[in-house]
Enzyme design. Structure first.
Site, PDB file in Angstrom:
ATOM      1  N   TYR A   1       0.798  -1.229   0.000  1.00 43.93           N
ATOM      2  CA  TYR A   1       0.000   0.000   0.000  1.00 43.93           C
ATOM      3  C   TYR A   1       0.832   1.281   0.000  1.00 43.93           C
ATOM      4  O   TYR A   1       0.271   2.377  -0.030  1.00 43.93           O
ATOM      5  CB  TYR A   1      -0.945  -0.001   1.211  1.00 43.93           C
ATOM      6  CG  TYR A   1      -1.926  -1.153   1.186  1.00 43.93           C
ATOM      7  CD1 TYR A   1      -2.920  -1.204   0.217  1.00 43.93           C
ATOM      8  CD2 TYR A   1      -1.849  -2.197   2.096  1.00 43.93           C
ATOM      9  CE1 TYR A   1      -3.816  -2.263   0.170  1.00 43.93           C
ATOM     10  CE2 TYR A   1      -2.730  -3.262   2.064  1.00 43.93           C
ATOM     11  CZ  TYR A   1      -3.720  -3.286   1.100  1.00 43.93           C
ATOM     12  OH  TYR A   1      -4.601  -4.331   1.039  1.00 43.93           O
TER      13      TYR A   1
ATOM     14  N   ASP B   1     -26.492  -0.856  -2.050  1.00 41.74           N
ATOM     15  CA  ASP B   1     -27.857  -0.315  -2.047  1.00 41.74           C
ATOM     16  C   ASP B   1     -27.850   1.186  -1.777  1.00 41.74           C
ATOM     17  O   ASP B   1     -28.595   1.948  -2.400  1.00 41.74           O
ATOM     18  CB  ASP B   1     -28.710  -1.027  -0.994  1.00 41.74           C
ATOM     19  CG  ASP B   1     -29.032  -2.466  -1.391  1.00 41.74           C
ATOM     20  OD1 ASP B   1     -28.888  -2.801  -2.581  1.00 41.74           O
ATOM     21  OD2 ASP B   1     -29.429  -3.244  -0.504  1.00 41.74           O
TER      22      ASP B   1
ATOM     23  N   HIS C   1      -9.195   1.808  -5.773  1.00 37.45           N
ATOM     24  CA  HIS C   1      -8.364   0.904  -4.982  1.00 37.45           C
ATOM     25  C   HIS C   1      -6.908   1.271  -5.200  1.00 37.45           C
ATOM     26  O   HIS C   1      -6.494   1.529  -6.342  1.00 37.45           O
ATOM     27  CB  HIS C   1      -8.590  -0.560  -5.387  1.00 37.45           C
ATOM     28  CG  HIS C   1      -9.991  -1.002  -5.155  1.00 37.45           C
ATOM     29  ND1 HIS C   1     -10.472  -1.318  -3.905  1.00 37.45           N
ATOM     30  CD2 HIS C   1     -11.037  -1.126  -6.015  1.00 37.45           C
ATOM     31  CE1 HIS C   1     -11.749  -1.640  -4.001  1.00 37.45           C
ATOM     32  NE2 HIS C   1     -12.126  -1.524  -5.267  1.00 37.45           N
TER      33      HIS C   1
ATOM     34  N   ARG D   1     -10.732 -10.817  -4.259  1.00 31.67           N
ATOM     35  CA  ARG D   1     -10.748  -9.342  -4.252  1.00 31.67           C
ATOM     36  C   ARG D   1     -11.379  -8.752  -5.506  1.00 31.67           C
ATOM     37  O   ARG D   1     -11.675  -7.577  -5.587  1.00 31.67           O
ATOM     38  CB  ARG D   1      -9.329  -8.790  -4.099  1.00 31.67           C
ATOM     39  CG  ARG D   1      -8.740  -9.092  -2.744  1.00 31.67           C
ATOM     40  CD  ARG D   1      -7.443  -8.355  -2.517  1.00 31.67           C
ATOM     41  NE  ARG D   1      -6.748  -8.930  -1.386  1.00 31.67           N
ATOM     42  CZ  ARG D   1      -6.995  -8.612  -0.107  1.00 31.67           C
ATOM     43  NH1 ARG D   1      -7.877  -7.684   0.191  1.00 31.67           N
ATOM     44  NH2 ARG D   1      -6.344  -9.209   0.871  1.00 31.67           N
TER      45      ARG D   1
HETATM   46  O1  CA2 Z   1      -6.153  -1.625  -2.786  1.00 33.16           O
HETATM   47  C1  CA2 Z   1      -7.039  -1.126  -2.082  1.00 33.16           C
HETATM   48  O2  CA2 Z   1      -7.187   0.080  -1.938  1.00 33.16           O
HETATM   49  C2  CA2 Z   1      -7.967  -2.046  -1.278  1.00 33.16           C
HETATM   50  O3  CA2 Z   1      -9.272  -1.471  -1.295  1.00 33.16           O
HETATM   51  C3  CA2 Z   1      -7.422  -2.105   0.127  1.00 33.16           C
HETATM   52  C4  CA2 Z   1      -8.202  -3.059   1.033  1.00 33.16           C
HETATM   53  C5  CA2 Z   1      -8.344  -4.426   0.381  1.00 33.16           C
HETATM   54  O4  CA2 Z   1      -9.200  -5.235   1.190  1.00 33.16           O
HETATM   55  C6  CA2 Z   1      -8.930  -4.320  -1.001  1.00 33.16           C
HETATM   56  O5  CA2 Z   1      -8.984  -5.627  -1.588  1.00 33.16           O
HETATM   57  C7  CA2 Z   1      -8.062  -3.423  -1.886  1.00 33.16           C
HETATM   58  C8  CA2 Z   1      -7.489  -3.216   2.367  1.00 33.16           C
HETATM   59  C9  CA2 Z   1      -7.321  -1.933   3.113  1.00 33.16           C
HETATM   60  C10 CA2 Z   1      -6.469  -2.194   4.317  1.00 33.16           C
HETATM   61  O6  CA2 Z   1      -5.616  -1.113   4.491  1.00 33.16           O
HETATM   62  C11 CA2 Z   1      -4.442  -1.338   5.152  1.00 33.16           C
HETATM   63  C12 CA2 Z   1      -3.480  -0.369   5.002  1.00 33.16           C
HETATM   64  C13 CA2 Z   1      -2.277  -0.530   5.612  1.00 33.16           C
HETATM   65  C14 CA2 Z   1      -2.034  -1.635   6.386  1.00 33.16           C
HETATM   66  C15 CA2 Z   1      -3.000  -2.591   6.554  1.00 33.16           C
HETATM   67  C16 CA2 Z   1      -4.235  -2.435   5.931  1.00 33.16           C
END
Ligand code: CA2
Length: 163
Positions: free
Chosen positions: A38, A103, A116, A127
């Site tokens: 991320y 919804d 994302h 995902r």
């Molecule tokens: O890629 C993305 O932005 C996601 O929406 C991020 C979600 C994941 O479940 C989606 O499949 C893709 C996860 C967000 C969690 O964010 C974190 C950030 C840093 C550390 C841990 C979790």
């Protein structure tokens, strides 16, 4: 300031200049864990990026994050009630589970853009199945946090907001 839309996204004469940017569960941890996935930018960095990008188009941002589904739904209702210019949403973990968010988004007249940070199609198969994509006007994924800026520029183009 009222703004007329550029195309069939046109909503009403009372469309506000406010764009909602909503973030789902765990995104408050951005920049603190899993940087290989991320990145190192924090959610505060994302908020700043959204504000400066929106400002270029004369738009203001309501930037929010919640770990609670119902709170996100309440904010979607608020965006609709306030005739928001658009709604950018990273539903995070709710992407693949939340019919309730789907919804709520159905009630929006303004464009909904799904964002994302990662390319969800290059990750685990589960995902890929996004409920939100069913109502999103566009989906941006895989550009890191720049995806938020691209989504805001996209909303601006759709509603005819010029730089
Ligand atoms: O890629 C993305 O932005 C996601 O929406 C991020 C979600 C994941 O479940 C989606 O499949 C893709 C996860 C967000 C969690 O964010 C974190 C950030 C840093 C550390 C841990 C979790």
């Amino acid at each position: 300031m009222a703004r007329a839309g550029a195309d069939d996204t046109r909503c009403s004469a009372q469309m506000s200049d406010t764009l909602y940017v909503l973030n789902g569960p765990n995104l408050n941890l951005l920049g603190t864990r899993e940087p290989e996935l991320y990145g190192r930018a924090t959610l505060a960095d994302v908020e700043q990026l959204c504000r400066t990008t929106a400002q270029r188009f004369g738009l203001t941002v309501e930037f929010r994050q919640s770990n609670h589904e119902g709170e996100i739904i309440d904010w979607i209702h608020q965006a609709r009630a306030e005739n928001a210019a658009g709604l950018v949403i990273n539903p995070a973990g709710y992407t693949t589970t939340s019919v309730a968010i789907l919804d709520a988004l159905h009630t929006m007249k303004a464009p909904v853009i799904e964002v994302h940070i990662t390319n969800i199609h290059a990750r685990e198969p589960f995902r890929r199945r996004s409920y939100v994509s069913r109502v999103a006007r566009a989906v941006v994924c895989g550009f890191g946090i720049q995806g938020y800026a691209l989504a805001i520029a996209g909303v601006a183009a759709l509603i005819g907001a010029k730089e």
